[in-house]
Write a protein that holds these residues in place. Structure first.
Motif, PDB file in Angstrom:
ATOM      1  N   PRO A  58       9.331  79.112  59.239  1.00 39.72           N
ATOM      2  CA  PRO A  58       7.972  78.697  59.141  1.00 39.72           C
ATOM      3  C   PRO A  58       7.713  77.531  58.323  1.00 39.72           C
ATOM      4  O   PRO A  58       7.052  76.644  58.492  1.00 39.72           O
ATOM      5  N   MET A  59       8.223  77.661  56.959  1.00 36.53           N
ATOM      6  CA  MET A  59       8.216  76.475  55.989  1.00 36.53           C
ATOM      7  C   MET A  59       8.338  75.300  56.397  1.00 36.53           C
ATOM      8  O   MET A  59       7.831  74.255  56.231  1.00 36.53           O
ATOM      9  N   PRO A 133       8.847  87.806  57.928  1.00 42.47           N
ATOM     10  CA  PRO A 133       9.404  87.418  59.295  1.00 42.47           C
ATOM     11  C   PRO A 133       8.523  87.989  60.393  1.00 42.47           C
ATOM     12  O   PRO A 133       8.308  87.363  61.201  1.00 42.47           O
ATOM     13  N   MET A 134       8.204  89.378  60.124  1.00 40.24           N
ATOM     14  CA  MET A 134       7.314  89.987  61.177  1.00 40.24           C
ATOM     15  C   MET A 134       5.848  89.468  60.939  1.00 40.24           C
ATOM     16  O   MET A 134       5.085  89.621  62.315  1.00 40.24           O
ATOM     17  N   ILE A 135       5.421  88.904  60.308  1.00 42.60           N
ATOM     18  CA  ILE A 135       3.951  88.560  59.883  1.00 42.60           C
ATOM     19  C   ILE A 135       3.688  87.311  60.434  1.00 42.60           C
ATOM     20  O   ILE A 135       3.044  86.685  61.354  1.00 42.60           O
ATOM     21  N   ARG A 138       7.242  82.720  64.781  1.00 45.37           N
ATOM     22  CA  ARG A 138       7.042  81.398  65.217  1.00 45.37           C
ATOM     23  C   ARG A 138       5.819  81.184  66.201  1.00 45.37           C
ATOM     24  O   ARG A 138       5.304  80.126  66.031  1.00 45.37           O
ATOM     25  N   MET A 139       5.468  82.215  66.890  1.00 41.39           N
ATOM     26  CA  MET A 139       4.115  81.871  67.935  1.00 41.39           C
ATOM     27  C   MET A 139       3.122  81.840  66.955  1.00 41.39           C
ATOM     28  O   MET A 139       1.976  80.748  67.155  1.00 41.39           O
ATOM     29  N   LEU A 140       2.862  82.617  65.913  1.00 42.50           N
ATOM     30  CA  LEU A 140       1.907  82.424  64.978  1.00 42.50           C
ATOM     31  C   LEU A 140       1.632  80.911  64.249  1.00 42.50           C
ATOM     32  O   LEU A 140       0.775  80.603  64.023  1.00 42.50           O
ATOM     33  N   ILE A 144      -1.194  78.674  64.178  1.00 40.39           N
ATOM     34  CA  ILE A 144      -1.922  77.834  63.072  1.00 40.39           C
ATOM     35  C   ILE A 144      -1.802  76.494  63.153  1.00 40.39           C
ATOM     36  O   ILE A 144      -2.790  75.826  62.782  1.00 40.39           O
ATOM     37  N   ILE A 145      -0.745  75.711  63.620  1.00 35.41           N
ATOM     38  CA  ILE A 145      -0.881  74.358  63.611  1.00 35.41           C
ATOM     39  C   ILE A 145      -1.679  73.986  64.824  1.00 35.41           C
ATOM     40  O   ILE A 145      -2.374  72.885  64.430  1.00 35.41           O
TER      41      ILE A 145
END
Length: 314
Positions: A58-59, A133-135, A138-140, A144-145
């Protein structure tokens, strides 16, 4: 004042950073160099993140989008400024001016939201490492983007709409290198009260809201880090956040200086110089800030260089 006064003015004149002929070539070379570094540096960051599987987190997903926003942000203003330095007319059409204002605001807001998203990622990674990793899946990250894009375009559309309502009379010379909000409002012969109100209300909510979220995230991060018994562990954790905090300080410091003040106290000369900091300098420095202070990026870069060398000298 009726709208017929506007029909005789179909363009603006961008006076640029300086009107002194002897300063044109040094300014051209300086901004061309910074723009080249910005494009190549941010493109290198994007390419490295896409090609290195260890950076598919995510970062770095947020960082690659920040690099893309930086490229678009600078490309909205600098190419036109470089063209105008040697142009005898320095003209930009009315619609071109509004389009430049729209995309400038949009990509500035995009950077604002992405910096907040990156702060949230750091908060989860440091304060809730096992749930991270659970929160933040990649879909989240994709959601967000997508929300960052939608909010950025709505924010830009709002301010461009209010700018399009203004009436401009005789003077069409903008003492700036692009169609920024305050220089345009200074030229208007109609009331700019609603424009100023929107900047100081909706603009403050958007910018300061994201900044407050970043501050809250790092308050929790600092509180967690101070509980780490090892001094080495504290330093390692703080070093992962240092690059992000550096970018945040430069971006929000210059942005606040330019816009969140009364229109009457706005200085074109000072505003022009400070604007360069967050429109050109900060996007140029971002790749270096995130790579020189980031062991993951440096490690991925060394691996890519090793692969390239192995391919050529096989």
């Amino acid at each position: 004042m009726n709208n017929s006064n506007w029909t005789s003015m179909s363009h603006f004149v961008l006076l640029g950073m300086s009107t002194h002929p002897e300063e044109q070539i040094p300014l051209f070379l300086l901004f061309l160099l910074m723009y080249t570094i910005n494009i190549s540096g941010n493109f290198a960051i994007i390419s490295l993140i896409v090609s290195a599987s260890c950076l598919h987190t995510p970062m770095y997903i947020f960082l690659s989008n920040l690099a893309l926003a930086d490229i678009c942000f600078t490309s909205t203003t600098v190419p036109k400024m470089l063209q105008n330095i040697f142009s005898p007319t320095k003209v930009i059409s009315y619609m071109g001016c509004l389009a430049q204002t729209y995309f400038f605001i949009c990509f500035a807001a995009m950077e604002n939201f992405l910096l907040a998203a990156m702060a949230y990622d750091r908060y989860l990674a440091i304060c809730h490492p096992f749930h991270h990793p659970m929160i933040l899946t990649r879909m989240l990250c994709v959601w967000i983007i997508a929300v960052c894009h939608i909010l950025s375009h709505l924010h830009a559309l709002l301010h461009t709409f209010f700018m399009g309502r203004l009436i401009f009379c005789a003077d069409n010379r903008i003492p700036h290198f692009f169609c920024d909000l305050y220089p345009l409002m200074k030229l208007s012969c109609s009331s700019t009260h609603l424009n100023t109100l929107m900047i100081h209300t909706e603009g403050v909510i958007v910018i300061n809201g994201a900044l407050a979220f970043i501050i809250a995230s790092y308050t929790c991060i600092i509180s967690t880090v101070l509980q780490i018994p090892s001094a080495k562990g504290k330093w390692r954790t703080f070093s992962t956040c240092g690059s992000h905090l550096t970018v945040v300080a430069i971006f929000y410091g210059t942005l606040t200086w330019v816009y969140f003040r009364p229109l009457s106290s706005y200085s074109v000369t000072t505003g022009r110089i400070v604007t360069v900091m967050y429109t050109v300098v900060t996007p140029m420095l971002n790749p270096f800030i995130y790579s020189l202070r980031n062991e993951d990026v440096k490690g991925a870069f060394r691996k890519q260089i090793s692969r390239i060398q192995a391919t050529f000298f096989r």
